[in-house]
Enzyme design. Structure first.
Site, short mmCIF file in Angstrom:
data_model
loop_
_atom_site.label_atom_id
_atom_site.label_comp_id
_atom_site.label_asym_id
_atom_site.label_seq_id
_atom_site.Cartn_x
_atom_site.Cartn_y
_atom_site.Cartn_z
N HIS A 49 0.73 -1.30 0.11
CA HIS A 49 0.00 -0.02 0.04
C HIS A 49 1.06 1.35 0.07
O HIS A 49 0.41 2.17 -0.35
CB HIS A 49 -0.96 0.06 1.10
CG HIS A 49 -1.96 -1.05 1.26
ND1 HIS A 49 -3.11 -1.13 0.25
CD2 HIS A 49 -1.91 -2.24 1.99
CE1 HIS A 49 -3.65 -2.40 0.51
NE2 HIS A 49 -3.34 -2.90 1.58
N ASP A 179 -7.64 -5.04 7.50
CA ASP A 179 -8.38 -6.05 6.63
C ASP A 179 -8.86 -7.38 7.38
O ASP A 179 -10.03 -7.81 6.96
CB ASP A 179 -7.25 -6.99 5.50
CG ASP A 179 -6.96 -5.79 4.61
OD1 ASP A 179 -8.19 -5.46 3.78
OD2 ASP A 179 -5.82 -5.88 4.20
C1 3PY Z 1 -3.82 -4.46 7.55
O1 3PY Z 1 -3.96 -4.02 8.43
O2 3PY Z 1 -4.71 -4.94 6.86
C2 3PY Z 1 -2.75 -4.32 6.85
O3 3PY Z 1 -2.36 -4.92 5.98
C3 3PY Z 1 -1.71 -3.44 7.69
O4 3PY Z 1 -1.14 -2.75 6.77
MG MG Z 2 -3.99 -5.42 4.92
#
Ligand code: 3PY
Ligand code: MG
Length: 271
Positions: A49, A179
């Site tokens: 990201h 996520d």
């Molecule tokens: C998440 O929190 O999903 C991550 O991948 C952290 O960068």
């Molecule tokens: Mg993530």
């Protein structure tokens, strides 16, 4: 081996203390180096990201090494060949996002580890000099020296956790709490420190320990990293370059104007 930056990561992990890492998304080696000059144990460079491209990651690994720290790089999803190239470039570890099955974990390990654990192709152009080892010793030590870390951030990954941890070439797991919260709420909620994630976190720490491996967690600031280390996480990132820069700017502007510093209202910070 112990004198070198690459070896410092497994040394800190072996010592049992948590590895507190900076998190860098800017494609600028000077940013990674500046953070590496602080007393972190490692610097994580984010190609998933973050804005880092491959050349930027290679330069940042060396800039972090110049400041005496090991670099860990998170690759984009599914880019296991990139993981291999980053280890050649001197990364002490690679983090692969969205590892959801034993097959994913095996494919990742195949690129990250030399035989017999995997099928990594020989070519440690920067890793070899950074390791301080001769070629034979590097071949013998690389599978331990360079860590392959699988991200757990979906329902599928939680269901396959023991299978993922059972893959010999996977050294540790790392929770992506944002996520995971989205997955566990079926897309309803970004809640990285909600009850569902914290419950899963305890399970992941326990299963990693049972396999003789370690668990890490993306953390939002120093206090959060402290709390997650207390839960048993051994690799805890702390905020991000962008978040720290903005927080510092906000604080200094508030001081200049004599107003409250403000900031995100409640809950953990984002990147
Ligand atoms: C998440 O929190 O999903 C991550 O991948 C952290 O960068
Ligand atoms: Mg993530």
């Amino acid at each position: 081996m112990t004198e070198t930056v690459v070896g410092k990561l497994i040394e800190t992990l072996a010592g049992g203390a948590p590895v507190f890492s900076a998190w860098v998304g800017m494609n600028e080696p000077a940013v990674a180096e500046a953070l590496a000059r602080e007393a972190f144990d490692a610097v994580i460079l984010d190609m998933q990201h973050g804005a880092l491209d491959f050349a930027g990651a290679c330069q940042s690994i060396l800039a972090v090494a110049l400041a005496g720290l090991p670099a860990i790089v998170r690759t984009p999803v599914g880019e296991f060949a990139t993981a291999s190239r980053l280890i050649d470039a001197g990364a002490a570890g690679v983090i692969a996002p969205m590892i959801n099955s034993r097959a994913d974990a095996e494919a990742f390990a195949a690129f990250a580890k030399f035989p017999p654990l995997g099928e990594r192709s020989w070519g440690p152009r920067a890793a070899l000099p950074l390791s301080g080892l001769d070629t034979q010793a590097y071949l013998a030590g690389a599978n331990r020296l360079t860590q392959a870390i699988a991200m757990i951030e979906t329902r599928e990954a939680l269901a396959a956790l023991d299978d993922i941890l059972a893959v010999d070439g996977v050294d540790g797991v790392f929770i992506g709490p944002a996520d995971l919260s989205i997955a566990l709420s079926d897309g309803a909620k970004w809640d990285p420190r909600g009850a569902a994630v914290i419950e899963a976190a305890g399970h992941v720490v326990a299963r990693a320990r049972a396999h003789g491996k370690y668990a890490g967690m993306f953390c939002y600031d120093g206090a959060d990293a402290h709390a997650m280390a207390a839960l048993g996480f051994r690799l805890c990132s702390i905020g991000s370059d962008g978040a720290m820069l903005r927080a510092a700017a906000r604080g200094e502007l508030a001081a200049a104007r004599g107003t409250p510093a403000g900031g995100p209202a409640g809950g953990p910070k984002t990147y």
